[in-house]
Design a protein around this motif. Sequence first.
Motif, PDB file in Angstrom:
ATOM      1  N   ARG A  99      11.028  11.085  26.967  1.00  0.00           N
ATOM      2  CA  ARG A  99       9.717  10.946  26.316  1.00  0.00           C
ATOM      3  C   ARG A  99       9.670   9.673  25.479  1.00  0.00           C
ATOM      4  NH1 ARG A  99       7.087  13.019  21.657  1.00  0.00           N
ATOM      5  NH2 ARG A  99       8.972  14.105  20.970  1.00  0.00           N
ATOM      6  N   LEU A 100      10.786   9.348  24.817  1.00  0.00           N
ATOM      7  CA  LEU A 100      10.825   8.137  24.006  1.00  0.00           C
ATOM      8  C   LEU A 100      10.569   6.903  24.875  1.00  0.00           C
ATOM      9  CD1 LEU A 100      13.503   7.362  21.279  1.00  0.00           C
ATOM     10  CD2 LEU A 100      12.641   5.581  22.773  1.00  0.00           C
ATOM     11  N   ARG A 101      11.256   6.812  25.999  1.00  0.00           N
ATOM     12  CA  ARG A 101      11.073   5.650  26.874  1.00  0.00           C
ATOM     13  C   ARG A 101       9.637   5.554  27.373  1.00  0.00           C
ATOM     14  NH1 ARG A 101      15.495   8.170  29.326  1.00  0.00           N
ATOM     15  NH2 ARG A 101      17.506   7.447  28.482  1.00  0.00           N
ATOM     16  N   GLU A 102       9.009   6.686  27.593  1.00  0.00           N
ATOM     17  CA  GLU A 102       7.646   6.705  28.129  1.00  0.00           C
ATOM     18  C   GLU A 102       6.603   6.390  27.051  1.00  0.00           C
ATOM     19  OE1 GLU A 102       4.563   9.907  30.216  1.00  0.00           O
ATOM     20  OE2 GLU A 102       6.711  10.331  30.112  1.00  0.00           O
ATOM     21  N   GLU A 103       6.816   6.867  25.828  1.00  0.00           N
ATOM     22  CA  GLU A 103       5.779   6.806  24.799  1.00  0.00           C
ATOM     23  C   GLU A 103       5.987   5.726  23.745  1.00  0.00           C
ATOM     24  OE1 GLU A 103       4.950  11.658  24.825  1.00  0.00           O
ATOM     25  OE2 GLU A 103       5.527  10.618  22.980  1.00  0.00           O
ATOM     26  N   PHE A 104       7.223   5.310  23.523  1.00  0.00           N
ATOM     27  CA  PHE A 104       7.505   4.428  22.387  1.00  0.00           C
ATOM     28  C   PHE A 104       6.791   3.093  22.534  1.00  0.00           C
ATOM     29  CE2 PHE A 104      10.060   1.066  20.384  1.00  0.00           C
ATOM     30  CZ  PHE A 104      10.008   1.503  19.061  1.00  0.00           C
ATOM     31  N   GLU A 105       6.161   2.658  21.441  1.00  0.00           N
ATOM     32  CA  GLU A 105       5.511   1.356  21.391  1.00  0.00           C
ATOM     33  C   GLU A 105       6.127   0.553  20.245  1.00  0.00           C
ATOM     34  OE1 GLU A 105       1.319   1.859  21.032  1.00  0.00           O
ATOM     35  OE2 GLU A 105       1.107   2.869  22.969  1.00  0.00           O
ATOM     36  N   LEU A 106       6.670  -0.593  20.563  1.00  0.00           N
ATOM     37  CA  LEU A 106       7.246  -1.453  19.541  1.00  0.00           C
ATOM     38  C   LEU A 106       6.134  -1.947  18.628  1.00  0.00           C
ATOM     39  CD1 LEU A 106       9.966  -2.751  18.697  1.00  0.00           C
ATOM     40  CD2 LEU A 106       9.308  -4.742  20.075  1.00  0.00           C
ATOM     41  N   ARG A 107       6.333  -1.832  17.330  1.00  0.00           N
ATOM     42  CA  ARG A 107       5.305  -2.247  16.386  1.00  0.00           C
ATOM     43  C   ARG A 107       5.588  -3.641  15.854  1.00  0.00           C
ATOM     44  NH1 ARG A 107       6.087   1.865  11.366  1.00  0.00           N
ATOM     45  NH2 ARG A 107       4.667   0.429  10.331  1.00  0.00           N
ATOM     46  N   GLU A 108       4.577  -4.257  15.332  1.00  0.00           N
ATOM     47  CA  GLU A 108       4.714  -5.633  14.861  1.00  0.00           C
ATOM     48  C   GLU A 108       5.653  -5.731  13.658  1.00  0.00           C
ATOM     49  OE1 GLU A 108       1.030  -7.551  14.080  1.00  0.00           O
ATOM     50  OE2 GLU A 108       0.585  -7.841  16.222  1.00  0.00           O
ATOM     51  N   PHE A 109       6.312  -6.859  13.574  1.00  0.00           N
ATOM     52  CA  PHE A 109       7.123  -7.202  12.408  1.00  0.00           C
ATOM     53  C   PHE A 109       6.281  -8.052  11.458  1.00  0.00           C
ATOM     54  CE2 PHE A 109      10.124  -6.352  15.704  1.00  0.00           C
ATOM     55  CZ  PHE A 109      11.270  -5.869  15.090  1.00  0.00           C
ATOM     56  N   LEU A 110       6.439  -7.821  10.164  1.00  0.00           N
ATOM     57  CA  LEU A 110       5.877  -8.734   9.174  1.00  0.00           C
ATOM     58  C   LEU A 110       6.884  -9.852   8.919  1.00  0.00           C
ATOM     59  CD1 LEU A 110       4.342  -6.220   6.623  1.00  0.00           C
ATOM     60  CD2 LEU A 110       3.114  -7.658   8.259  1.00  0.00           C
ATOM     61  N   PRO A 111       6.417 -11.059   8.660  1.00  0.00           N
ATOM     62  CA  PRO A 111       7.346 -12.182   8.476  1.00  0.00           C
ATOM     63  C   PRO A 111       8.059 -12.117   7.140  1.00  0.00           C
ATOM     64  CG  PRO A 111       5.099 -12.890   8.065  1.00  0.00           C
ATOM     65  CD  PRO A 111       5.004 -11.481   8.577  1.00  0.00           C
ATOM     66  N   VAL A 112       9.151 -12.878   7.050  1.00  0.00           N
ATOM     67  CA  VAL A 112       9.825 -13.096   5.772  1.00  0.00           C
ATOM     68  C   VAL A 112       8.993 -14.112   4.990  1.00  0.00           C
ATOM     69  CG1 VAL A 112      11.944 -13.829   4.627  1.00  0.00           C
ATOM     70  CG2 VAL A 112      12.058 -12.747   6.879  1.00  0.00           C
ATOM     71  N   ARG A 113       8.803 -13.835   3.685  1.00  0.00           N
ATOM     72  CA  ARG A 113       8.042 -14.733   2.853  1.00  0.00           C
ATOM     73  C   ARG A 113       8.909 -15.234   1.698  1.00  0.00           C
ATOM     74  NH1 ARG A 113       3.053 -14.619   3.741  1.00  0.00           N
ATOM     75  NH2 ARG A 113       1.411 -13.525   2.997  1.00  0.00           N
ATOM     76  N   ALA A 114       8.415 -16.227   1.003  1.00  0.00           N
ATOM     77  CA  ALA A 114       9.026 -16.600  -0.268  1.00  0.00           C
ATOM     78  C   ALA A 114       9.002 -15.373  -1.177  1.00  0.00           C
ATOM     79  CB  ALA A 114       8.253 -17.757  -0.894  1.00  0.00           C
TER      80      ALA A 114
END
Length: 317
Positions: free
Chosen positions: A248-263
């Motif tokens: 189910r994980l392989r079928e349903e999982f959606e990679l979510r966006e990363f927030l960038p590193v900031r100062a």
Amino acid sequence: MSDLNVSHEYFTWRLVQDVAEEKGYFEDEGVDADLSYFAPGTQEFEGENAFDADWWDDMDEDGGTHGVCEWNAVQEVSETDRDIVGSYSEWDRVVFVDADDDAETIDDLRGRSVGINKYATSFYSMREMLENEGFDEDEIVLEHVGEAEDRFEAVKDGEVDSIAVLEPFVTLGRYDEELKEVFDGPCRAAITTREQPEPEKLEGFLAALNRAVADINDDLDGYTDRYVALLEDEAADKAAFDDVNFDRLREEFELREFLPVRAPDEDRIGATTDWMRDKGFVPDDADIGTAEEVENEGVLPDDEAESEEDEPEATAD
């Protein structure tokens, strides 16, 4: 010798660092970075908890620059000559209960035990998170259960009422048919450095990471299988994860966006420092140094630099 000898504790950023290395972004930015991943709290420590374990001293053999939770970063800087040189956000911290438990929300856990790693982030973050949810001090019951796989087994066996975990165990838990999620909150993280790197090297290091972040965010579907493979490697041959439904994980999982590193986000760091001062985790006169010479210009991708980051208020790590 490398320009930056870096250790960090966040699983998702293994993917970011790998992509940055593979695509030659560190080299492009003129930085020789020696990178490694560690799992805090799994080492042997003296002391009662993260507050007095001085775990970063052990890390000095491996990395002079650390990507850690904001709470540990503040404590670390208050006790050493390190500076906080970057702010970023990791994915969720999640609280799970056994699937048959009556609890449906975090409020149902007042006075009930939460399994954490007392040498790691959750020693601070869960305490603050529960306070922010309106828990009184005597309603917060934190119990040490070291490694995450032990926590999975402990909550299923009834040794603790709930557990708090970070990624990759968040995703593994969400697909574990014997667990139920009752809370999630964003995670605050920071980068500290033991030795003062040259400003251009530090900016190049952050820029290389953010180029990888942009690549991944532009092709989330393309990187999903690779991330799932990292999850499978983490769970391999560990009985605690036998209830994870990988089909189910392989079928349903959606990679979510990363927030960038900031100062360094001084407002956010200041709020963390105030909470830690109030709890006695840092001295009242602690000087929490940040790298003032690091600016977002040249560090963030152009589209990120042109607008304010829409980041949720972080309540937990």
